[in-house]
Design a protein around this motif. Structure first.
Motif, short mmCIF file in Angstrom:
data_model
loop_
_atom_site.label_atom_id
_atom_site.label_comp_id
_atom_site.label_asym_id
_atom_site.label_seq_id
_atom_site.Cartn_x
_atom_site.Cartn_y
_atom_site.Cartn_z
N ASP A 2 3.89 -8.85 2.45
CA ASP A 2 2.76 -8.61 3.34
C ASP A 2 1.97 -9.90 3.52
O ASP A 2 1.17 -10.28 2.67
CB ASP A 2 1.87 -7.52 2.74
N HIS A 250 2.96 -1.51 0.76
CA HIS A 250 4.29 -1.17 1.27
C HIS A 250 4.74 0.17 0.69
O HIS A 250 4.79 1.16 1.40
CB HIS A 250 5.29 -2.28 0.90
N GLU A 251 5.06 0.18 -0.61
CA GLU A 251 5.49 1.43 -1.25
C GLU A 251 4.32 2.28 -1.72
O GLU A 251 4.47 3.49 -1.91
CB GLU A 251 6.41 1.12 -2.43
N ARG A 297 13.55 -4.48 8.23
CA ARG A 297 12.20 -4.88 7.86
C ARG A 297 11.27 -3.65 7.75
O ARG A 297 11.59 -2.56 8.23
CB ARG A 297 11.64 -5.85 8.90
N GLU A 298 10.11 -3.89 7.18
CA GLU A 298 9.11 -2.85 7.04
C GLU A 298 8.79 -2.21 8.39
O GLU A 298 8.64 -2.89 9.40
CB GLU A 298 7.82 -3.45 6.46
N GLY A 299 8.73 -0.89 8.38
CA GLY A 299 8.35 -0.15 9.58
C GLY A 299 9.50 0.35 10.41
O GLY A 299 9.31 1.20 11.29
N HIS A 311 10.60 5.83 7.25
CA HIS A 311 10.57 4.44 7.68
C HIS A 311 10.84 3.51 6.50
O HIS A 311 10.67 3.89 5.34
CB HIS A 311 9.20 4.10 8.30
N THR A 313 10.01 0.69 3.97
CA THR A 313 8.79 0.12 3.40
C THR A 313 8.97 -1.34 3.03
O THR A 313 8.03 -2.12 3.10
CB THR A 313 8.35 0.92 2.17
N SER A 314 10.17 -1.72 2.60
CA SER A 314 10.49 -3.12 2.29
C SER A 314 11.98 -3.32 2.52
O SER A 314 12.78 -2.44 2.22
CB SER A 314 10.18 -3.46 0.83
N ALA A 326 17.11 -2.13 1.14
CA ALA A 326 15.79 -1.71 1.62
C ALA A 326 15.29 -0.54 0.79
O ALA A 326 16.09 0.24 0.23
CB ALA A 326 15.86 -1.30 3.09
#
Length: 362
Positions: A2, A250-251, A297-299, A311, A313-314, A326
């Protein structure tokens, strides 16, 4: 990882040393931090095979002491701080009242009535305000609590890797082999007073070094002279994801039920803030995914049978394993499926569910 910009970036005591080492600097949680030196893969491999050193002085340190310190920490955290003996540390959570986390932290017991809390850099202000808001609840006769924010005066370095103990022993005046995982103890390193903890965030053995900020450069230069490789945030992120370690924002977050992760052991059977909300089951679960070629990627949306069920998260391309991995937060009913799809720029890419951690040292 992040990375977020801000107008006035803070600097650790090692900022100038990073520039001299050729680091590429990036905004991270309000700080100007090194993302890499010689390259993420090389730094990642050095930690997995030998040893690397990270500047994590951006993390926050709160000292909590007094006759009421233990009762206060039992109220504001989910793990059982009472089980910690002086000289020991553990992973812990700061829950909110609605089923999320204010932060995930580490708690070190310095003495019977003295503790050190290490909190995430981006949450220092929020965590301090949250803890201050809970202090009146514990203000009982003879149960005073003192809190001091020592973040600005503390340097924190993390030496991680299978050779960490062997490399640090000649410059440390205490037998490191006698210190077990989660030990927290005083020592002299390069002749300077430090506190050491056998903890870390990479999945490897290692030590985190707490020192006065004015000693940071001497320690850093000494560690590099030992052949320990400087490592940045990029390698820290790939290492922690391989090891299955969550990252706040993230998590975990204020709005993510922490029991969606596999860290339910952090919640012990004791009264604490937000206990009722945590007793409610999570409607989502954190799972691991393996992809063959395309990193995610995240998202990015995660699908099951063409329907979005969660979705990412990492995500990263794992240097150790040689393929993309991921973590994903998905609806609980979908968590046991074997095969998913991740939508990458409008195209669905196959992903197989795998157990976390993705990597575990032998």
């Amino acid at each position: 990882m992040d990375i977020a910009g801000t107008e006035e970036l803070r600097r650790t005591p090692l900022h100038a040393a990073h520039l001299r080492a050729g680091a590429r600097m990036v905004p991270f949680g309000g700080w100007d931090m090194p993302v890499q030196y010689q390259g993420v893969k090389a730094e990642h491999t050095a930690v997995r095979e030998q040893a690397g050193v990270f500047d994590v002085s951006h993390m926050g340190e709160f000292r909590v002491s007094g006759p009421g310190a233990l009762a206060f920490l039992q109220h504001v955290t989910t793990n059982d701080v009472g089980r910690l003996k002086p000289g020991r540390a553990h992973y812990n959570w700061l829950p909110n009242e609605t089923g999320g986390l204010v932060d995930d932290i580490y708690v070190y017991r310095v003495a019977d009535e003295e503790f050190l809390l290490v909190v995430n850099a981006s949450n220092i202000v929020k965590d301090w305000a949250h803890l201050q808001s809970q202090l009146p609840i514990q203000e009982l006769p003879g149960q005073g609590v003192s809190m001091i924010d020592e973040s600005g005066q503390t340097a924190l370095l993390a030496v991680q890797g299978p050779q960490a103990e062997a490399l640090l022993q000649p410059v440390t005046d205490i037998d490191l082999s006698a210190q077990k995982k989660n030990a927290y103890f005083q020592a002299n390193m390069f002749g300077l007073p430090v506190w050491l903890a056998r903890t870390g965030y990479t999945g490897e053995d290692g030590f985190e070094i707490f020192a006065a900020s004015g000693h940071a450069e001497t320690l850093w230069n000494g560690l590099l002279a030992l052949g320990i490789v400087p490592a940045g945030l990029g390698a820290r992120d790939t290492l922690r994801l391989e090891a299955g370690f969550p990252l706040y924002g993230h998590e975990f977050s204020d709005n993510i039920h922490p029991l969606s992760s596999g860290y339910g052991w952090v919640v012990k059977d004791k009264p604490h803030l937000g206990r009722a909300a945590l007793d409610a089951p999570s409607t989502r679960k954190l799972i691991g995914l393996r992809l063959e070629r395309v990193p995610v990627r995240e998202g990015y949306p995660v699908k099951l049978g063409g329907v979005v069920v969660g979705h990412v998260t990492s995500g990263t391309s794992s240097p150790t394993l040689g393929y993309p991995i991921a973590a994903a937060l998905v609806e609980a009913h979908a968590a046991h499926a074997e095969h998913f799809a991740v939508e990458v720029r409008g195209r669905d890419v196959d992903a197989a569910r795998v157990e976390m951690p993705f990597y575990r040292r032998l």
